[in-house]
Design a protein around this motif. Structure first.
Motif, PDB file in Angstrom:
ATOM      1  N   ALA A   1       0.785  -1.225  -0.230  1.00  0.00           N
ATOM      2  CA  ALA A   1       0.056   0.008  -0.056  1.00  0.00           C
ATOM      3  C   ALA A   1       0.868   1.398   0.079  1.00  0.00           C
ATOM      4  N   GLU A   2       2.216   1.079   0.496  1.00  0.00           N
ATOM      5  CA  GLU A   2       3.028   2.191   0.298  1.00  0.00           C
ATOM      6  C   GLU A   2       3.876   2.407  -0.949  1.00  0.00           C
ATOM      7  N   HIS A   3       4.063   1.573  -1.689  1.00  0.00           N
ATOM      8  CA  HIS A   3       4.991   1.301  -2.881  1.00  0.00           C
ATOM      9  C   HIS A   3       4.613   2.637  -3.670  1.00  0.00           C
ATOM     10  N   ALA A   4       3.261   3.069  -3.994  1.00  0.00           N
ATOM     11  CA  ALA A   4       3.194   4.092  -5.095  1.00  0.00           C
ATOM     12  C   ALA A   4       3.775   5.432  -4.528  1.00  0.00           C
ATOM     13  N   GLU A   5       3.384   5.871  -3.348  1.00  0.00           N
ATOM     14  CA  GLU A   5       3.694   7.031  -2.760  1.00  0.00           C
ATOM     15  C   GLU A   5       5.265   7.379  -2.911  1.00  0.00           C
ATOM     16  N   GLN A   6       5.977   6.067  -2.166  1.00  0.00           N
ATOM     17  CA  GLN A   6       7.364   5.909  -2.021  1.00  0.00           C
ATOM     18  C   GLN A   6       7.984   6.173  -3.449  1.00  0.00           C
ATOM     19  N   ALA A   7       7.477   5.344  -4.327  1.00  0.00           N
ATOM     20  CA  ALA A   7       8.139   5.232  -5.795  1.00  0.00           C
ATOM     21  C   ALA A   7       8.156   6.854  -6.200  1.00  0.00           C
ATOM     22  N   ILE A   8       7.172   7.513  -6.344  1.00  0.00           N
ATOM     23  CA  ILE A   8       6.769   8.665  -6.590  1.00  0.00           C
ATOM     24  C   ILE A   8       7.854   9.865  -6.120  1.00  0.00           C
ATOM     25  N   MET A   9       7.744   9.711  -4.563  1.00  0.00           N
ATOM     26  CA  MET A   9       8.867  10.498  -4.038  1.00  0.00           C
ATOM     27  C   MET A   9      10.498  10.235  -4.460  1.00  0.00           C
ATOM     28  N   ALA A  10      10.579   9.198  -4.568  1.00  0.00           N
ATOM     29  CA  ALA A  10      12.020   8.635  -5.060  1.00  0.00           C
ATOM     30  C   ALA A  10      12.472   9.130  -6.424  1.00  0.00           C
ATOM     31  N   ALA A  11      11.309   8.874  -7.326  1.00  0.00           N
ATOM     32  CA  ALA A  11      11.577   9.298  -8.804  1.00  0.00           C
ATOM     33  C   ALA A  11      11.745  10.945  -8.738  1.00  0.00           C
ATOM     34  N   LYS A  12      10.964  11.506  -7.970  1.00  0.00           N
ATOM     35  CA  LYS A  12      11.028  12.995  -7.999  1.00  0.00           C
ATOM     36  C   LYS A  12      12.526  13.409  -7.401  1.00  0.00           C
ATOM     37  N   ALA A  13      13.170  12.863  -6.622  1.00  0.00           N
ATOM     38  CA  ALA A  13      14.368  12.909  -6.023  1.00  0.00           C
ATOM     39  C   ALA A  13      15.379  12.534  -6.961  1.00  0.00           C
ATOM     40  N   GLY A  14      15.059  11.809  -8.161  1.00  0.00           N
ATOM     41  CA  GLY A  14      15.940  11.703  -9.379  1.00  0.00           C
ATOM     42  C   GLY A  14      16.544  10.393  -9.031  1.00  0.00           C
ATOM     43  N   LYS A  15      16.030   9.586  -8.036  1.00  0.00           N
ATOM     44  CA  LYS A  15      16.680   7.985  -7.819  1.00  0.00           C
ATOM     45  C   LYS A  15      15.938   7.209  -9.002  1.00  0.00           C
ATOM     46  N   HIS A  16      16.877   6.227  -9.533  1.00  0.00           N
ATOM     47  CA  HIS A  16      16.420   5.062 -10.224  1.00  0.00           C
ATOM     48  C   HIS A  16      15.572   4.262  -9.190  1.00  0.00           C
ATOM     49  N   LEU A  17      14.789   3.193  -9.584  1.00  0.00           N
ATOM     50  CA  LEU A  17      13.968   2.573  -8.892  1.00  0.00           C
ATOM     51  C   LEU A  17      13.829   0.921  -8.939  1.00  0.00           C
ATOM     52  N   ILE A  18      14.039   0.336  -7.856  1.00  0.00           N
ATOM     53  CA  ILE A  18      13.568  -0.934  -7.913  1.00  0.00           C
ATOM     54  C   ILE A  18      12.226  -1.198  -7.147  1.00  0.00           C
ATOM     55  N   ILE A  19      11.285  -1.830  -7.584  1.00  0.00           N
ATOM     56  CA  ILE A  19       9.993  -1.786  -6.911  1.00  0.00           C
ATOM     57  C   ILE A  19       9.628  -3.121  -6.643  1.00  0.00           C
ATOM     58  N   GLU A  20       9.507  -3.641  -5.567  1.00  0.00           N
ATOM     59  CA  GLU A  20       8.874  -5.157  -5.336  1.00  0.00           C
ATOM     60  C   GLU A  20       7.430  -5.000  -5.789  1.00  0.00           C
ATOM     61  N   LYS A  21       7.006  -6.160  -6.201  1.00  0.00           N
ATOM     62  CA  LYS A  21       5.683  -6.208  -6.678  1.00  0.00           C
ATOM     63  C   LYS A  21       4.495  -6.219  -5.555  1.00  0.00           C
ATOM     64  N   PRO A  22       3.336  -5.550  -5.766  1.00  0.00           N
ATOM     65  CA  PRO A  22       2.883  -4.837  -6.877  1.00  0.00           C
ATOM     66  C   PRO A  22       3.375  -3.538  -6.847  1.00  0.00           C
ATOM     67  N   VAL A  23       3.292  -2.865  -7.929  1.00  0.00           N
ATOM     68  CA  VAL A  23       3.846  -1.413  -8.037  1.00  0.00           C
ATOM     69  C   VAL A  23       2.919  -0.678  -7.239  1.00  0.00           C
TER      70      VAL A  23
END
Length: 337
Positions: free
Chosen positions: A77-99
């Motif tokens: 349930a936290e993946h989307a918010e954290q992925a968006i934060m990390a992307a905005k910080a310019g970090k490449h992403l490894i995301i455990e399923k589900p996105v």
């Protein structure tokens, strides 16, 4: 020192597997962990090797310019918010399923990633397994001919004896049987048969066993997919079974068939169609994340970053094909309930 520093979000069973696999690659090492728990940096560094700084504030960790990649191992349930934060910080992403737990949130992650121009890797790591690599090679060589029917089924009893059970039972935390576990089977079917799904029809049910009574959603689902050209596929996601873990694959083609690690093909002269020939490959026979082919997947991802290329097989774009069908299947099951 290796070239890329990785920060981990969450310190769970999956995170432990990520840390070990990342540290065994040639290009990256874990140098930071963000957890809701107050972890001791010295103890964590001693446990995993290297120097790892521990955070409780994600924004603080993301502000570190020395971090290049973020691996998201938190609750789904936290993946989307954290992925968006990390992307905005310019970090490449490894995301455990589900996105994410909704298609809308998946699209929000996609938008953030595209805006930031970062690379992505989603943990549908089974695509890098010996079993799926070998099966795909057999298909690509034409040994099965044109596949008109395929089934991939996920059988893994996630009951009180399993660590994931405590949060997996909650719909708001795990979503569905497919989202929480069976997505690996759906992803494998699409990997083997293609993404050109025209329709999906699903049904779902519950177990009468009291061990699974706490689940807030149906624990078994079956989905029938219609592909372009009339081809048919089937996926079962069964997390309420009382049996050994089983990842079932059966493909039927115009020139042969494959059943797990066995096959027959008219393209190989001399084979007896009344007897299976056995393939020597490592099977997907465990739900333990430590047995998953993370190292090969992550090595491929870091090399893709190095070459400024899209991650092969398990980029966010690849994963979104699977998620779109998954959410359609869950919607169908709910409507047919």
């Amino acid at each position: 020192m290796k070239k890329y520093n990785v920060g981990i979000i969450g310190y769970s069973w999956a995170a432990g597997a990520h840390i070990e696999a990342i540290n065994q690659t040639s290009l990256a090492q874990v140098t930071a962990i963000c957890s809701s728990r107050n972890l001791n940096s010295k103890e964590i560094s001693a446990k995993h090797g290297g120097t790892i700084k521990c955070y409780t504030d994600l924004a603080e960790m993301l502000a570190d310019p020395e971090l290049h990649i973020i691996s998201i191992c938190s609750y789904p349930a936290e993946h989307a918010e954290q992925a968006i934060m990390a992307a905005k910080a310019g970090k490449h992403l490894i995301i455990e399923k589900p996105v994410a737990l909704s298609w809308e949130d998946c699209l929000a992650v996609q938008s953030a990633v595209e805006s930031a121009g970062v690379r992505t890797c989603v943990c549908f790591e089974c695509r890098f397994s010996s079993q799926l690599e070998t099966t795909k090679a057999i298909i690509d060589k034409g040994l099965l001919g044109k596949i008109h029917y395929g089934e991939v089924d996920y059988y893994h009893g996630v009951g009180p004896w399993y660590g994931q059970f405590r949060w997996n039972i909650k719909k708001e935390a795990a979503g569905s049987s497919l989202l929480s576990a069976g997505c690996h089977a759906l992803d494998a079917l699409l990997f083997l048969m293609g993404n050109d799904v025209e329709s999906v029809h699903s049904l779902a049910t519950y177990s009468a066993n009291e061990d699974f009574a706490k689940y807030e959603y149906p624990t078994t689902s079956v989905s029938v997919l219609k592909f372009d050209g009339g081809r048919i596929g089937k996926v079962s996601s069964v997390i309420d079974c009382l049996q050994p873990y089983y990842f079932h694959i059966h493909l039927i083609g115009s020139e042969g068939s494959l059943l797990d690690n066995k096959f027959y093909s008219t393209q190989m002269g001399g084979l007896n169609k009344n007897k299976w020939s056995e393939l020597s490959m490592k099977m997907l026979d465990s739900g333990d994340v430590s047995d998953h082919p993370y190292q090969k997947q992550f090595e491929t991802f870091f090399q893709a970053i190095e070459e400024n290329k899209e991650m092969p097989l398990t980029s966010l774009t690849d994963a979104l094909h699977t998620h779109e069908v998954l959410f359609a299947a869950d919607q169908s099951a709910e409507q047919n309930g």
